[in-house]
Design a protein around this motif. Structure first.
Motif, PDB file in Angstrom:
ATOM      1  N   UNK A 115     124.337  -0.226 -28.359  1.00 51.55           N
ATOM      2  CA  UNK A 115     124.311   0.973 -28.553  1.00 51.55           C
ATOM      3  C   UNK A 115     123.372   1.389 -29.423  1.00 51.55           C
ATOM      4  N   UNK A 116     123.751   1.632 -30.809  1.00 44.59           N
ATOM      5  CA  UNK A 116     122.768   2.408 -32.198  1.00 44.59           C
ATOM      6  C   UNK A 116     122.119   1.142 -32.738  1.00 44.59           C
ATOM      7  N   UNK A 117     121.744   0.547 -32.382  1.00 43.35           N
ATOM      8  CA  UNK A 117     120.430  -0.307 -32.693  1.00 43.35           C
ATOM      9  C   UNK A 117     118.915  -0.130 -31.536  1.00 43.35           C
ATOM     10  N   UNK A 118     119.453   0.096 -30.191  1.00 44.71           N
ATOM     11  CA  UNK A 118     118.218   0.163 -28.912  1.00 44.71           C
ATOM     12  C   UNK A 118     118.348   1.319 -29.159  1.00 44.71           C
ATOM     13  N   UNK A 119     119.694   2.039 -29.017  1.00 46.51           N
ATOM     14  CA  UNK A 119     118.734   3.560 -28.372  1.00 46.51           C
ATOM     15  C   UNK A 119     118.167   4.728 -29.598  1.00 46.51           C
ATOM     16  N   UNK A 120     117.809   3.658 -30.798  1.00 45.84           N
ATOM     17  CA  UNK A 120     117.787   4.269 -32.142  1.00 45.84           C
ATOM     18  C   UNK A 120     116.204   4.349 -32.028  1.00 45.84           C
ATOM     19  N   UNK A 121     115.641   3.022 -30.587  1.00 40.01           N
ATOM     20  CA  UNK A 121     113.872   2.979 -30.720  1.00 40.01           C
ATOM     21  C   UNK A 121     113.653   3.364 -29.227  1.00 40.01           C
ATOM     22  N   UNK A 122     114.844   3.676 -28.525  1.00 40.12           N
ATOM     23  CA  UNK A 122     114.674   4.712 -27.195  1.00 40.12           C
ATOM     24  C   UNK A 122     114.375   6.375 -27.314  1.00 40.12           C
TER      25      UNK A 122
ATOM     26  N   UNK B 152     111.921   7.061 -24.472  1.00 41.21           N
ATOM     27  CA  UNK B 152     111.319   5.841 -23.566  1.00 41.21           C
ATOM     28  C   UNK B 152     112.731   6.244 -23.019  1.00 41.21           C
ATOM     29  N   UNK B 153     113.629   6.518 -22.562  1.00 42.67           N
ATOM     30  CA  UNK B 153     113.905   5.713 -21.078  1.00 42.67           C
ATOM     31  C   UNK B 153     113.740   6.783 -19.838  1.00 42.67           C
ATOM     32  N   UNK B 154     112.639   6.312 -18.797  1.00 41.96           N
ATOM     33  CA  UNK B 154     113.158   6.870 -17.856  1.00 41.96           C
ATOM     34  C   UNK B 154     113.706   8.293 -16.910  1.00 41.96           C
ATOM     35  N   UNK B 155     113.234   9.285 -16.940  1.00 41.54           N
ATOM     36  CA  UNK B 155     114.074  10.702 -16.429  1.00 41.54           C
ATOM     37  C   UNK B 155     115.417  10.426 -17.968  1.00 41.54           C
ATOM     38  N   UNK B 156     115.366  10.521 -19.250  1.00 41.77           N
ATOM     39  CA  UNK B 156     116.409  11.052 -19.963  1.00 41.77           C
ATOM     40  C   UNK B 156     115.569  11.397 -20.748  1.00 41.77           C
ATOM     41  N   UNK B 157     115.758  12.870 -21.672  1.00 39.07           N
ATOM     42  CA  UNK B 157     115.045  13.781 -22.501  1.00 39.07           C
ATOM     43  C   UNK B 157     116.064  12.562 -24.382  1.00 39.07           C
ATOM     44  N   UNK B 158     115.778  12.833 -25.032  1.00 36.98           N
ATOM     45  CA  UNK B 158     115.865  12.544 -26.430  1.00 36.98           C
ATOM     46  C   UNK B 158     117.677  12.797 -26.293  1.00 36.98           C
ATOM     47  N   UNK B 159     117.982  14.139 -26.521  1.00 34.13           N
ATOM     48  CA  UNK B 159     119.275  15.002 -26.026  1.00 34.13           C
ATOM     49  C   UNK B 159     120.242  13.748 -25.139  1.00 34.13           C
ATOM     50  N   UNK B 160     119.701  13.909 -24.272  1.00 31.46           N
ATOM     51  CA  UNK B 160     119.891  12.470 -22.832  1.00 31.46           C
ATOM     52  C   UNK B 160     120.277  11.076 -23.645  1.00 31.46           C
ATOM     53  N   UNK B 161     120.015  11.238 -24.449  1.00 32.73           N
ATOM     54  CA  UNK B 161     120.036   9.191 -25.140  1.00 32.73           C
ATOM     55  C   UNK B 161     121.679   9.495 -26.506  1.00 32.73           C
ATOM     56  N   UNK B 162     120.657  11.210 -27.369  1.00 33.70           N
ATOM     57  CA  UNK B 162     122.138  11.479 -27.754  1.00 33.70           C
ATOM     58  C   UNK B 162     123.705  11.562 -27.536  1.00 33.70           C
TER      59      UNK B 162
ATOM     60  N   UNK C 138     112.301  -8.653 -23.273  1.00 29.09           N
ATOM     61  CA  UNK C 138     114.108  -9.003 -22.491  1.00 29.09           C
ATOM     62  C   UNK C 138     115.352  -7.900 -22.307  1.00 29.09           C
ATOM     63  N   UNK C 139     115.258  -6.886 -22.704  1.00 31.87           N
ATOM     64  CA  UNK C 139     115.144  -5.813 -23.008  1.00 31.87           C
ATOM     65  C   UNK C 139     114.710  -4.328 -21.854  1.00 31.87           C
ATOM     66  N   UNK C 140     113.190  -4.700 -21.727  1.00 30.21           N
ATOM     67  CA  UNK C 140     112.349  -3.785 -20.742  1.00 30.21           C
ATOM     68  C   UNK C 140     112.046  -2.481 -21.735  1.00 30.21           C
ATOM     69  N   UNK C 141     112.239  -2.524 -23.159  1.00 30.50           N
ATOM     70  CA  UNK C 141     111.529  -2.358 -24.631  1.00 30.50           C
ATOM     71  C   UNK C 141     110.603  -2.379 -24.790  1.00 30.50           C
ATOM     72  N   UNK C 142     109.183  -3.215 -24.834  1.00 30.51           N
ATOM     73  CA  UNK C 142     108.373  -4.117 -24.618  1.00 30.51           C
ATOM     74  C   UNK C 142     107.857  -4.315 -23.644  1.00 30.51           C
TER      75      UNK C 142
END
Length: 258
Positions: A141-148, A37-47, A238-242
Motif C-alpha cells: 500500500x505505502x510504496x505503490x500508492x506513493x507512486x500513484x 495516476x489511478x483512473x477515477x481517483x484524485x490524490x485525495x482518494x489515494x490518501x 506487471x502492476x499497471x504502473x508502467x
C-alpha cells in the motif's frame, strides 16, 4: 527476504510509511484534488484509501491478538463508500489521518506476541494468511500508492530487495489469474529471472527491456542481461504502473494485478 519475516518486513513497512508521508507533505493543499495516476481517483482518494487501509489492517492485528474475527472491511461497497467520504475531507484532516492511522497500525502490530503473529486470519479477498503477512500487505500500500500520487515518486524508489519481493508476489498473483500469458521476465540488473503463467507451459519470449524479445529457449541469461531493463520497470508493467513501452517488442496483455 520473505513476506512473512517480520524482522525484514516491519522495517520496510516503516520506511515506506515515511516515504509516503514525505510525498504527501510535498503536495500543496490545492493539488490534493488533482487527478492521481489511478483512473477515477484524485490524490485525495489515494490518501484516503491508504489511511482507511491502515485501520483495516489494525482490525486484522486485533483479530490475531484477541482471536475474535474482525474482517478488514464489511463489504467492498462499504470500503468504496468510506474512501469516497474520506476523500472529501480537508487537506489538514487528510494528512493528520494518514499519519495517525499509520501510527495506530504500528502500535497494533507491536502489541502482538510471537504466538499471536502465527494466528490465521483472512485478507480482504478472503484468503487465509498468517498475521505475519500484515506488514507485507501494508508495504504494498505505502510504496505503490506513493507512486500513484503522480508527483514524481515511482517504483524505482523501492529498495532493491523490496522490488524482488514484490516481483515474487506479483508474478505469483498474476499466474493465478485467468488469461495470464506465460512469460519469462529477465531484469538486466538481476542475476535471476521470474516467470508468470502456466508453470507447465513452454515459455513465451523473454521480456527484458527495450529492443527485441529473445525466444526463451535460445536466450542464455547473459544475453538477456545485456539489454536495458531495470527490475523496477518490469514491476511497474506487471502492476499497471508502467506502460508496455518499457519492455521489449510488444508484450501481451496482462490480467489485472489487484
Amino acid at each position: 527476504m520473505s513476506r512473512n519475516d517480520t524482522s525484514e518486513t516491519l522495517p520496510w513497512m516503516r520506511a515506506g510509511t515515511e516515504h509516503l508521508l514525505a510525498v504527501v507533505d510535498g503536495i500543496p493543499d490545492g493539488d490534493l484534488t488533482a487527478p492521481s495516476a489511478l483512473p477515477g481517483w484524485t490524490r485525495a482518494h489515494v490518501v484516503a484509501h491508504v489511511a482507511r487501509n491502515a485501520e483495516a489492517l489494525v482490525r486484522l492485528a486485533t483479530w490475531a491478538r484477541t482471536g475474535t474475527e474482525q474482517p478488514m472491511y464489511p463489504s467492498p461497497e462499504a470500503r468504496d463508500a468510506e474512501i469516497e467520504e474520506t476523500s472529501g475531507r480537508s487537506p489538514e484532516v487528510l494528512r493528520a489521518e494518514l499519519a495517525a492511522t499509520a501510527r495506530e497500525l504500528d502500535e497494533a502490530l507491536g502489541a502482538l506476541t510471537p504466538g499471536q503473529w502465527e494466528a490465521t486470519i483472512r485478507n480482504a479477498q478472503g484468503r487465509e494468511i498468517l498475521a505475519t503477512e500484515i506488514p507485507f500487505l501494508r508495504i504494498r500500500e505505502v510504496w505503490v500508492h506513493a507512486a500513484d500520487l503522480d508527483t514524481g515518486a515511482s517504483l524505482a524508489d523501492l529498495p532493491a530487495e523490496l522490488v524482488d519481493l514484490m516481483l515474487d508476489d506479483v508474478t505469483a498473483t498474476l499466474s493465478g489469474r485467468a488469461g495470464c500469458p506465460t512469460l519469462l521476465l529477465a531484469p538486466t540488473d538481476r542475476e535471476r529471472v521470474w516467470r508468470i503463467g502456466d508453470p507447465g507451459a513452454t515459455p513465451a519470449p523473454v521480456v527484458s527491456g527495450p529492443g527485441e524479445s529473445i525466444p526463451a529457449e535460445s536466450a542464455p541469461l547473459g544475453e538477456v542481461e545485456t539489454q536495458k531493463a531495470p527490475a523496477a520497470d518490469l514491476l511497474g508493467w506487471l502492476t499497471g504502473r508502467a506502460p508496455a513501452s518499457v519492455l521489449a517488442g510488444t508484450p501481451p496483455e496482462l490480467p489485472r494485478w489487484l
